[in-house]
Design an enzyme around this catalytic site. Structure first.
Site, PDB file in Angstrom:
ATOM      1  N   GLU A  83       5.447 -17.601   8.207  1.00  0.00           N
ATOM      2  CA  GLU A  83       4.698 -16.743   9.583  1.00  0.00           C
ATOM      3  C   GLU A  83       4.899 -15.212   8.645  1.00  0.00           C
ATOM      4  O   GLU A  83       5.961 -14.745   8.740  1.00  0.00           O
ATOM      5  CB  GLU A  83       5.432 -17.261  10.840  1.00  0.00           C
ATOM      6  CG  GLU A  83       4.915 -18.830  10.642  1.00  0.00           C
ATOM      7  CD  GLU A  83       6.107 -19.687  12.095  1.00  0.00           C
ATOM      8  OE1 GLU A  83       5.283 -20.397  12.411  1.00  0.00           O
ATOM      9  OE2 GLU A  83       7.065 -19.293  12.709  1.00  0.00           O
TER      10      GLU A  83
ATOM     11  N   ASP B 108       8.008 -27.820  11.662  1.00  0.00           N
ATOM     12  CA  ASP B 108       7.163 -28.643  11.840  1.00  0.00           C
ATOM     13  C   ASP B 108       7.203 -29.301  10.474  1.00  0.00           C
ATOM     14  O   ASP B 108       6.858 -30.413  11.009  1.00  0.00           O
ATOM     15  CB  ASP B 108       6.004 -28.189  11.871  1.00  0.00           C
ATOM     16  CG  ASP B 108       5.065 -27.644  13.320  1.00  0.00           C
ATOM     17  OD1 ASP B 108       6.424 -27.571  14.574  1.00  0.00           O
ATOM     18  OD2 ASP B 108       4.525 -26.348  13.576  1.00  0.00           O
TER      19      ASP B 108
END
Length: 529
Positions: free
Chosen positions: A148, A164
């Site tokens: 990210e 995740d």
């Protein structure tokens, strides 16, 4: 159920808050308009690699994709059911190679990396649908992962993420205008297999390891995704949550959410299932209903953290403490250090195992792992280049660096330092702000800790008593120069069985180092930077 991506991770929220603070008093942009980001493939795998730079233009909220040259294009309209997205893949590097893409300013999103097969992306009228293999979507048999990022006038934030899933081992880097490079996210030697095997053998977590029919382990699902997919007990944490929440019916929880503002405190007490918080004036400012396991795993539901300055910071703190099983044990939060985390039988073993197998102990194992700076994040306010390094799937890893590693205090992030580059025998060691300088680089060689010019970290005169100075000296092979960095972050001299310690808990630059009984204090906890 697949969801439309909103691109607002904890990282993004932090970066946006910083951007708002910066733009309230207009400042000139720093860093290039198109930041070079180099993806290096040291994975050891022969599969073709495909890259995707996907995100949001944070000036207008438009979702889109970035091509290799840095051009941002909004997605076309999708449909219901979701329609296939255009192929926006960028050919990635083969094993041993690298590819550079350009990241435009004011984009926040993800860099996806897939192995052997392109991702199957889709669009709805609302935007891009995030790949969700835990929900059985079309990407469930593809080996892929992502980092990210946010890039704006306040700089670059780039992190590896395991929020995740844990899938493709990779490190992230940023190089600033001063030429210093920061790097995090490296697994220890054979770390991927170690993580997979440890989670497979952890009671209650084993089914979260997802294997393809050809035997490839595709991913380990984080508890939020594994529980949602029916692969682990949906109520796994509940007995611990009940105990920790109930503990504050008879005592007070103090939350000090801002490390740089210790006078901002909130006080929590439980009545029934409600924990209410007052400020230092006695006014109630927040209340939370007791969360269930899903709320803790996702840091949402009853622990939803709005982007404000009171309720959100308290919620973040509570969620981190519940993941780390310190709520109920440590009554000022954030509290403790890495050696205190994940001590309960019922805890976030997924995050525990991943952190234990990171070279520097840093990972993004859950949404608010950045509480107490435990996240695998690099940031530079004036970046010149960035990188993602796909690291070995098997043996290898550990970020071997010919120029050595920093030794960083878990307590305040300062580095073990040879003051003023004085490498004379007997020079006492200190801590100083990490600069990336050669006087802060150390190599772990045959049980010794060495400077680049081959001087050894040494306990003066071979002393074994508390308070003995730690210095550098010509490497001689004696026991005063032997050190072991434990998995708990203790840098121990076996001869004395004592730890490298920041004397007198001095938080400042120039604080001297000595040895002291290992007590687990934050001033004795270290990691390689």
């Amino acid at each position: 159920m697949r969801t439309t991506t909103k691109w607002l991770s904890a990282l993004t929220a932090l970066a946006l808050a910083t951007s708002v603070a910066v733009t309230s008093t207009p400042a000139a942009a720093i860093g290039p308009d198109l930041l070079p980001l180099t993806v290096t493939n040291n994975s050891g795998r022969s599969d073709a690699v495909y890259l995707y730079v996907l995100g949001t233009d944070i000036r207008n909220g438009r979702l889109g994709y970035v091509n290799q040259g840095g051009g941002f294009t909004p997605w076309p309209a999708g449909g219901i059911p979701p329609t296939p997205a255009p192929d926006v893949s960028i050919a990635g590097p083969g094993n041993g190679g690298n590819v550079t893409v350009r990241v435009p300013r004011f984009i926040s999103g993800r860099v996806y990396m897939s192995f052997g097969e392109k991702l199957k992306l889709s669009l709805t009228p609302d935007g891009f649908v995030q790949p969700a293999p835990w929900a059985g979507d079309a990407n469930k048999n593809i080996l892929f992962d992502w980092s990210e990022f946010t890039y704006n006038d306040a700089g670059l934030w780039l992190n590896s993420s395991q929020v995740d899933q844990f899938a493709v081992p990779h490190a992230v880097t940023v190089t600033g205008a001063n030429g210093a490079t920061k790097r995090t996210g490296d697994l220890v030697n054979n770390g991927r297999d170690t993580v997979i095997n440890a989670i497979r053998n952890q009671a209650g977590f084993g089914n979260s390891v997802v294997t393809r029919s050809d035997g490839t382990v595709l991913r380990v699902l984080a508890p939020s995704k594994a529980a949602g997919a029916g692969l682990m007990d949906a109520n796994y944490l509940q007995s611990y949550i009940d105990q920790a929440w109930g503990a504050y019916a008879s005592k007070t929880l103090t939350v000090v959410p801002f490390g740089d503002q210790p006078n901002i405190k909130y006080f929590g007490r439980t009545s029934g299932n409600t924990m209410a918080f007052t400020n230092t004036s006695g006014q109630q400012v927040a209340s939370f209903q007791k969360p269930n396991s899903a709320h803790v795993w996702g840091c949402d539901g009853n622990l939803q953290a709005p982007n404000d300055q009171v309720v959100g910071p308290i919620a973040r703190t509570l969620c981190a403490a519940l993941h780390r099983s310190t709520l109920g044990r440590i009554d000022t939060q954030p509290g403790g250090g890495p050696g205190d985390f994940y001590q309960g039988a019922l805890t976030d073993h997924y995050s525990r195992i991943i952190h234990q197998n990171m070279v520097d102990g840093k990972a993004y194992g859950f949404a608010f792992d950045d509480v107490q700076a435990q996240e695998s994040l690099v940031h530079d306010g004036d970046p010149r280049a960035a990188g993602i390094v796909l690291t070995p799937f098997g043996a290898g890893g550990g970020n071997p660096q010919p120029n050595g590693n920093s030794i960083v205090s878990n307590w305040h992030g300062k580095c073990v330092d040879v003051p003023n580059w004085n490498f004379a025998d007997g020079q006492r060691l200190i801590v100083w702000d990490c600069t990336g300088g050669t006087n802060q680089k150390w190599q772990f060689v045959d049980g010794t800790v060495r400077t680049e010019n081959n001087k050894c970290m040494d306990v003066a005169w071979g002393a074994v008593t508390n308070g003995a100075a730690v210095q550098i000296a010509t490497c001689s092979g004696n026991a005063a120069q032997q050190w072991v960095l434990s998995g708990a972050g203790d840098l121990v001299n076996p001869q004395s069985n004592k730890c490298l310690d920041i004397a007198e808990w001095n938080p400042n630059n120039d604080a001297v180092l000595h040895i002291w009984d290992c007590v687990g204090g934050a001033n004795q906890k270290w990691h390689r930077g």
